[in-house]
Design an enzyme around this catalytic site. Sequence first.
Site, PDB file in Angstrom:
ATOM      1  NE  ARG A  99      -8.872   1.099  11.361  1.00  0.00           N
ATOM      2  CZ  ARG A  99      -7.814   0.571  10.760  1.00  0.00           C
ATOM      3  NH1 ARG A  99      -7.170   1.257   9.827  1.00  0.00           N
ATOM      4  NH2 ARG A  99      -7.383  -0.626  11.091  1.00  0.00           N
ATOM      5  CG  ASP A 142      -6.289  -3.816  -3.601  1.00  0.00           C
ATOM      6  OD1 ASP A 142      -7.130  -2.941  -3.324  1.00  0.00           O
ATOM      7  OD2 ASP A 142      -5.067  -3.697  -3.391  1.00  0.00           O
ATOM      8  CG  HIS A 156      -5.705  -2.234   0.039  1.00  0.00           C
ATOM      9  ND1 HIS A 156      -4.786  -2.221  -0.994  1.00  0.00           N
ATOM     10  CD2 HIS A 156      -5.198  -1.417   1.012  1.00  0.00           C
ATOM     11  CE1 HIS A 156      -3.768  -1.433  -0.658  1.00  0.00           C
ATOM     12  NE2 HIS A 156      -3.996  -0.941   0.545  1.00  0.00           N
ATOM     13  CB  SER A 177      -0.956  -0.054   1.196  1.00  0.00           C
ATOM     14  OG  SER A 177      -1.950   0.925   1.113  1.00  0.00           O
TER      15      SER A 177
END
Length: 383
Positions: free
Chosen positions: A227, A322, A355, A157
């Site tokens: 979040r 992803d 992901h 990432s």
Amino acid sequence: MPESIPTDSVGLVSPSTLHIDDPLKLDCGRVLPHYDLVYETYGELNAEHSNAVLICHALSGDHHAAGFHTMEDRKPGWWDTAIGPGKAIDTNKFFVVSVNNLGGCKGSTGPNTINPETGELYGPDFPIVTVSDWVRSQAMLADKLQITQWAAVIGGSLGGMQALQWAISLPQRVRHTVVIAAAPKLSAQNIAFNEVARTAIKSDPDFHDGYYMAQNTLPRQGLGLARMLGHITYLSDEAMGEKFGRELRSGAIQFGYDVEFQIESYLRYQSTSFVERFDANTYLLMTKALDYFDPAKEFDDDLTATVANIKAKSLIISFTSDWRFSPVRSREIVNAMLAAGKSVSYAEIEAHQGHDAFLMPIPRYLEIFASYMQQVATEGENR
């Protein structure tokens, strides 16, 4: 918490802090006259200092990538699936360095550390940093550790973007890069997700323009919402369906606005636990670094020209489910490297986890990862 340390774990580890007095000029134009970097190491540095591997963390990560700090730890470091004796990043062969980025909130100089000019916390006055700034600060750490060249720079990432930037900015100092679940720059959709998250934080009444610690409070609701949004984008629809489906907590619909579905309960748990361990100003900072990452911008948006000076061999890994950083984005990097005549391997892993798959113990993924790292180790032994 472990009853005993697994045999393939790096075991009990402790972070170190390096104070760097050399000024660091940042891309934003400001200068940090001195700064601290917190890091952990696993394995032993060989006599030639040629077996060092740098681990770059993602948005909410830190230096604690493997092992345990105490026997009371609920779980090991964030990439324990990949780092340890006999694992993909084999600590019997490599000296592994994992650093908390500048602007982080786990000890490195950042918003929740003291600004020497004022004697108060930096808070929102901490300068915006970029991926290139992180690479320069990590190079200073390497110098202090007497590592002139990394055997590999690895990350997933945002960490993968750092690995790519290392190869571009300091080509002589990297022999291999492993770029996992990353992209050459963010799409408009990804920037939009980050802006919604930042807006949630800044709209919290307890944010106080970033000076919330001075008010002895935290923007818990805003950071929690950020979040929750982020976590949704890290998972695939299939992964969510498999894990939670439409399962109800109480077994029956309550016809109200409180938590009823298990997925709601899970997201609220993620939200609550995250706000107690992460800093809101750091979250703003990290998402901006993501948004700004675009190494091809300096090369007239020509990605092939951008990677032309890379000396490192590369492994690029993506995951089929992803959708945050899709395989198409990884193939952009691969195709540019091939066009530039670089040595690059590519693996697209069939995985349903989305992901977050780069953090998961997916056998095929770890098999390919380990095979490549074995080549890195063998090459180092034959140098």
